[in-house]
Scaffold this motif. Structure first.
Motif, mmCIF file in Angstrom:
data_model
loop_
_atom_site.group_PDB
_atom_site.id
_atom_site.type_symbol
_atom_site.label_atom_id
_atom_site.label_comp_id
_atom_site.label_asym_id
_atom_site.label_seq_id
_atom_site.Cartn_x
_atom_site.Cartn_y
_atom_site.Cartn_z
ATOM 1 N N ARG A 581 0.784 -1.248 -0.297
ATOM 2 C CA ARG A 581 -0.439 0.152 -0.255
ATOM 3 C C ARG A 581 1.018 0.837 0.136
ATOM 4 N N SER A 582 1.835 1.460 0.817
ATOM 5 C CA SER A 582 3.058 2.248 0.738
ATOM 6 C C SER A 582 4.297 1.832 0.606
ATOM 7 N N LEU A 583 4.922 2.339 -0.564
ATOM 8 C CA LEU A 583 6.535 2.215 -0.990
ATOM 9 C C LEU A 583 6.765 4.091 -1.173
ATOM 10 N N VAL A 584 7.542 3.688 -0.087
ATOM 11 C CA VAL A 584 8.466 5.496 -0.041
ATOM 12 C C VAL A 584 10.245 5.187 -0.568
ATOM 13 N N VAL A 585 11.021 6.259 -1.321
ATOM 14 C CA VAL A 585 12.247 5.500 -1.798
ATOM 15 C C VAL A 585 12.450 6.955 -1.842
ATOM 16 N N GLY A 586 12.981 7.450 -1.516
ATOM 17 C CA GLY A 586 14.224 8.619 -1.801
ATOM 18 C C GLY A 586 14.535 9.518 -0.860
ATOM 19 N N ARG A 587 15.087 10.693 -0.858
ATOM 20 C CA ARG A 587 15.765 11.329 -0.236
ATOM 21 C C ARG A 587 15.567 12.791 -1.109
ATOM 22 N N MET A 588 15.244 13.770 -0.149
ATOM 23 C CA MET A 588 14.716 15.574 -0.288
ATOM 24 C C MET A 588 16.253 16.014 0.210
ATOM 25 N N GLY A 589 17.059 17.726 -0.107
ATOM 26 C CA GLY A 589 17.498 18.079 0.087
ATOM 27 C C GLY A 589 16.422 19.496 0.735
ATOM 28 N N ASP A 590 17.521 20.111 1.324
ATOM 29 C CA ASP A 590 16.617 21.781 2.153
ATOM 30 C C ASP A 590 17.244 22.988 1.141
ATOM 31 N N TYR A 591 17.133 24.050 1.382
ATOM 32 C CA TYR A 591 17.652 24.712 1.056
ATOM 33 C C TYR A 591 19.042 25.689 1.355
ATOM 34 N N SER A 592 19.869 24.322 1.233
ATOM 35 C CA SER A 592 21.729 25.043 1.704
ATOM 36 C C SER A 592 22.061 23.501 0.118
ATOM 37 N N ASN A 593 21.140 23.196 -0.141
ATOM 38 C CA ASN A 593 21.230 21.861 -1.579
ATOM 39 C C ASN A 593 20.040 22.489 -2.573
ATOM 40 N N ASN A 594 19.697 23.604 -2.969
ATOM 41 C CA ASN A 594 18.480 24.293 -3.480
ATOM 42 C C ASN A 594 17.813 22.904 -3.528
ATOM 43 N N PHE A 595 16.838 22.048 -2.925
ATOM 44 C CA PHE A 595 16.161 21.128 -2.510
ATOM 45 C C PHE A 595 15.897 20.577 -3.389
ATOM 46 N N SER A 596 17.231 19.755 -3.763
ATOM 47 C CA SER A 596 17.201 18.994 -4.811
ATOM 48 C C SER A 596 16.435 17.839 -3.640
ATOM 49 N N VAL A 597 16.313 16.582 -5.088
ATOM 50 C CA VAL A 597 15.501 15.602 -5.369
ATOM 51 C C VAL A 597 16.442 14.666 -5.740
ATOM 52 N N TRP A 598 16.120 13.373 -4.356
ATOM 53 C CA TRP A 598 17.049 12.009 -5.570
ATOM 54 C C TRP A 598 15.801 11.069 -5.202
ATOM 55 N N GLY A 599 14.959 10.419 -5.819
ATOM 56 C CA GLY A 599 14.116 9.298 -6.299
ATOM 57 C C GLY A 599 14.627 7.886 -6.600
ATOM 58 N N PHE A 600 14.078 7.602 -6.898
ATOM 59 C CA PHE A 600 13.837 5.256 -7.626
ATOM 60 C C PHE A 600 14.234 5.175 -8.676
ATOM 61 N N LYS A 601 14.759 4.200 -9.216
ATOM 62 C CA LYS A 601 15.160 3.845 -10.594
ATOM 63 C C LYS A 601 13.928 2.490 -10.382
ATOM 64 N N SER A 602 12.408 2.599 -10.849
ATOM 65 C CA SER A 602 11.842 1.130 -10.581
ATOM 66 C C SER A 602 11.417 0.413 -11.497
ATOM 67 N N PRO A 603 11.496 -0.773 -11.596
ATOM 68 C CA PRO A 603 11.030 -1.662 -12.426
ATOM 69 C C PRO A 603 9.996 -1.271 -13.670
ATOM 70 N N ASP A 604 10.597 -1.815 -15.132
ATOM 71 C CA ASP A 604 8.852 -2.009 -15.530
ATOM 72 C C ASP A 604 7.628 -2.953 -15.327
ATOM 73 N N GLY A 605 6.474 -2.012 -15.116
ATOM 74 C CA GLY A 605 5.499 -2.794 -14.455
ATOM 75 C C GLY A 605 5.285 -2.968 -13.601
ATOM 76 N N ILE A 606 5.918 -1.151 -12.630
ATOM 77 C CA ILE A 606 5.238 -0.558 -11.396
ATOM 78 C C ILE A 606 3.513 -0.905 -10.948
ATOM 79 N N GLY A 607 2.670 -0.932 -12.570
ATOM 80 C CA GLY A 607 1.486 -0.919 -12.324
ATOM 81 C C GLY A 607 0.603 -1.839 -12.277
ATOM 82 N N LYS A 608 1.755 -3.164 -11.314
ATOM 83 C CA LYS A 608 0.493 -4.454 -11.089
ATOM 84 C C LYS A 608 0.700 -3.857 -9.650
ATOM 85 N N LEU A 609 1.361 -2.722 -9.419
ATOM 86 C CA LEU A 609 1.309 -3.165 -8.091
ATOM 87 C C LEU A 609 -0.340 -2.067 -7.557
#
Length: 858
Positions: A581-609
């Motif tokens: 029901r919940s899949l949380v992966v990744g990091r968020m930056g703050d003001y000091s690094n211009n609010f950068s965002v790092w996500g995750f590479k998903s395998p094909d077929g994520i629509g099956k979940l």
């Protein structure tokens, strides 16, 4: 607690019995018998648990029911663990496929013996149950509101008997309530007193009700205590009895046989020409108030109803007329608390010096609750709380939130902080309530808390919390085989991969919740992937770098949290987790690094979940992934990053199907990439409350203007131009309360026009690098409370029109030009600029000095 466990077990047994007969084989009659017997006990359990503290035999019976229910759950979980692992066609299908396997005959025989043993225990418990039904029949338990929750009433009655001279902190609220009761309004008036249990609502109202001045103003007086077990006929007959006792007349005999309608009319006829005061003490539900209010006549003779409740909604619903009044109870001051404690404990003789330190420590726990102080200073019994039962047609997320809001509404959980859009940020428990919960949980082997130094693990406990542990953890984990959840807080030193491997291998195989947030883990112990029943796994803030293919074995996993880790890719086996029901992966930056965002590479077929309700932060590394997201129609929260311009229209097409979204966060692949989010058909996101768009925008998407429920909006790096009137159009969003503009606007002036942003409470302006002036017109942002400006170094002065923001409480300026900071620091108190900010309670300036961040308040 036992009632809740039994209810959960009955649901499990029902699901099992509804399947094919061959699944259970010869065990089916025994399982059916256990279900039926526990079902007959369930209705008796809640009332029995409320009385068990006063009856040692009843206490033992409740304990036996609880233990047999726990043991049955263990057997069922073991059944699934042994027969269902490694198969992906659903629980019943997995068991059916291997039912006749010779290798499982021994295990099946063992489980059969365990179920027959449980059946024998249930037979004995049932016999005792029959004896208690005879002893505590309906006349004893549940027949009258006056007999429910005796522990509650014993304490409340003690509070009512305290002499007024010995009460503290009551004078001012008593005067206020008497003034409201005796005002000159001729209509029936309702005065509601609301607050959490223990604040002294009943005591206060009793002193008002008994006041001589109040007494002589009314012809009829009655006090009715409702509590949770509200029975209309019983309550009304009690009211009639009090009214007739007051006039020294016998109650007419026909009253006893009257139905609900006739009883109501009888009371109305009696009171219609009398000026009356009625106290309704401890009203627990809107239904109770709605039922009683129609009995009370209003003939313009200044009658009064005084109501006490722990529930905010009841207070609000009872005081709808303009002349009605709500009094919110507050905790006692420390001085008044100390006086009350000494009065209660030492009979006003003062606290002995050798006991003062420990007494003040006890008093601190009470946090100003008079009833808590009385209980701690005397011979307290405690209120036993029930649980809200699950209803069909609601997803688990909504049920959990309803539970939380119900507890908040009943003042059992305290809201510490909320976001400006009203969503909860932080909640807490009063110390006394927490200690009751901890004590009861320990007594029932439900939860154990390990803190400080520990030499051995608790026995047969089902939920374990470990926090701020010191020293080496104890060895030997065999006592933890019943564990269903492990929560850890602040235990970085010993929560290593090595320790957890030993812990999980030697102990709990039925674990459902494993929270290892911020643990010192470099990798996930292999034993984790053998936890077939695991539903919740939190590895956020750990040093885990790789998710192995073994993740696919956790077929019951529903929540997987990898936030603030360096994980950037998930294996294809993640797609086997169809209950996720919940899949949380990744990091968020703050003001000091211009609010950068790092996500995750998903395998094909994520629509099956298709069970996913929360997905973040997924990379849009192909148009195929963006299309797949459109299949996740249960999504309520979506964060997607690395979006390219050409992916925009595909994403909006997917959003057309995601009609349940509450939160949406979109990030472009790079700062200068444009987000093309226009579409010929606007997505219907009627439930969306939070939206964040990071990336260049040629204009604000038209569908954003249709978001009637939107409360929070963030535009980052949008680079909107001054010509497009972009900010003005946002002002028409009817429920927007929080707006952040970071690198979102390229103009030199920013004007908030009259009538715009009617509900806005927080405004943040960050790194608008060309901005020189901000102005606020009259009747713009009338509810703004916090205004933050950061990194706008070309601004030449304070925003114009700040005096128009009459509700503004905080003005913060940070990382601004040295000239502006110097000007603000040296404002003359007689100057016009100073006068524009004089109504703001907190003005803060932040800036760098010699490499260090400094803050100062004007």
């Amino acid at each position: 607690m036992a009632e809740s466990v039994v209810g959960f077990l009955i649901n499990q047994l029902s699901a099992l019995l509804s399947q094919e007969t061959k699944l259970l084989g010869g065990l089916r009659p025994d399982v059916q018998f256990i279900k039926d017997e526990l079902g007959s006990m369930k209705a008796f359990l809640r009332q029995a648990e409320a009385k068990e503290d006063n009856d040692s035999q009843l206490q033992e019976w409740v304990k036996q029911v609880r233990e047999v229910a726990y043991d049955t759950v263990d057997v069922l979980d073991d059944f699934a663990f042994r027969f269902a692992r490694g198969h992906a066609d659903g629980f019943i299908g997995r068991v059916g496929k291997i039912y006749n396997s010779i290798m499982n005959l021994k295990a099946r025989h063992q489980i059969s013996l365990e179920i027959k043993d449980i059946k024998a225990r249930v037979v004995e418990i049932s016999a005792r149950h029959q004896r208690y039904q005879s002893l505590y029949g309906t006349q004893e338990i549940g027949s009258s509101s006056s007999n429910v929750a005796n522990a509650d009433y014993d304490i409340r009655d003690q509070a009512l008997l305290i002499e007024e001279a010995k009460l503290v902190g009551i004078d001012q609220p008593k005067k206020e309530l008497i003034s409201e009761v005796l005002d000159d309004n001729s209509h029936l008036k309702v005065v509601s007193v609301v607050g959490m249990g223990g604040l002294g609502k009943t005591t206060l109202v009793k002193k008002v009700y008994d006041d001589a001045v109040v007494k002589k103003q009314f012809q009829s007086h009655a006090w009715i205590t409702l509590s949770q077990n509200f029975q209309f006929n019983v309550i009304i007959k009690d009211l009639i009895q009090q009214l007739y006792e007051e006039i020294r007349q016998p109650v007419p005999p026909q009253v006893e046989s009257m139905n609900r309608v006739r009883l109501s009319q009888f009371v109305r006829d009696f009171l219609k020409e009398r000026r009356y005061i009625l106290v309704l003490d401890d009203v627990w539900s809107l239904d109770a108030w709605e039922a009683i209010k129609y009995v009370l006549p209003d003939y313009n003779i200044a009658s009064r109803v005084v109501l006490t409740t722990r529930i905010t909604d009841v207070a609000s619903a009872s005081c709808l007329a303009s002349h009605d009044f709500i009094h919110k109870m507050s905790p006692l001051s420390y001085e008044d608390s100390w006086t009350l404690f000494c009065n209660r404990t030492f009979q006003s003789n003062g606290c002995p010096s050798n006991l003062e330190k420990v007494c003040r420590k006890i008093l601190k726990k009470c946090e100003g609750l008079p009833l808590g102080i009385v209980v701690m200073g005397g011979d307290g019994k405690w209120i036993a709380l029930g649980f809200v039962e699950e209803e069909e047609g609601m997803i688990a997320t909504d049920i959990a939130m309803r539970y939380l809001k119900e507890l908040i509404n009943r003042s059992l959980i305290q809201v510490k902080d909320t976001w400006y859009d009203g969503q909860l940020e932080e909640c807490g428990l009063h110390d006394i309530l927490r200690e009751i919960i901890v004590s009861k949980s320990k007594e029932q082997s439900f939860t154990a808390i390990i803190t400080g130094y520990c030499t051995r693990w608790p026995d047969k406990v089902r939920h374990l919390a470990i926090h701020n542990f010191t020293g080496n953890p104890p060895q030997g984990f065999s006592s933890l085989k019943c564990l269903r959840s492990v929560e850890t807080f602040g235990n970085k030193d010993f929560l290593t991969t090595s320790f957890l491997s030993k812990f999980l291998c030697g102990g709990p195989k039925f674990l459902k919740v494993l929270n290892l947030a911020s643990a010192e883990l470099d990798s996930i112990p292999k034993a984790v992937f053998k936890l077939f029943h695991l539903e919740y796994l939190d590895l956020s803030g750990t040093r885990v770098k790789i998710i192995p293919k073994s993740i696919g074995q956790l077929q019951n996993l529903e929540s997987f949290n990898l936030a603030e880790t360096t994980i950037t890719e998930l294996p294809v086996e993640i797609l086997k987790l169809r209950k996720l029901r919940s899949l949380v992966v990744g990091r968020m930056g703050d003001y000091s690094n211009n609010f950068s965002v790092w996500g995750f590479k998903s395998p094909d077929g994520i629509g099956k979940l298709t069970s996913l309700e929360a997905l973040r932060i997924i990379e849009a590394n192909s148009g195929k992934i963006v299309r797949e997201i459109g299949k996740l129609i249960r999504l309520r929260e979506l964060s997607i990053t690395k979006l390219r311009r050409e992916d925009g229209k595909e994403l909006v097409s997917s959003l057309l199907r995601l009609t349940n979204l509450r939160e949406l966060y979109i990030y472009s692949i790079k700062e200068e990439e444009t987000l093309d989010l226009q579409h010929s058909v606007s997505p219907r996101l009627g439930f969306l409350t939070r939206l964040s768009l990071t990336g260049r925008l040629e204009r604000v998407p038209e569908w954003v203007m249709s978001l009637q429920s939107l409360g929070t909006l963030a535009l980052l790096n949008s680079e909107l131009t001054e010509d497009e009137n972009a900010i003005d159009c946002l002002g028409h969003l009817p429920n927007l309360v929080d707006l952040a503009l970071s690198g979102a606007y390229e103009g030199e002036t920013l004007c908030f026009k009259a009538g715009g942003f009617p509900k806005l409470k927080e405004l943040g302006i960050v790194q608008l690098k060309r901005l020189k002036w901000v102005s606020v017109e009259e009747e713009s942002m009338p509810n703004l409370q916090q205004f933050v400006i950061v990194g706008c170094k070309l601004m030449e002065g304070l925003p114009l029109g700040l005096q128009n923001l009459t509700e503004l409480k905080v003005l913060a300026l940070a990382d601004m030009s040295d000239e502006l900071i110097h000007e603000i620091q040296n404002l003359d108190k007689q100057s016009e600029d100073y006068q524009t900010i004089s109504h703001i309670s907190q003005v803060c300036i932040g800036h760098w000095i010699n490499g260090e961040w400094k803050e100062e308040f004007l």
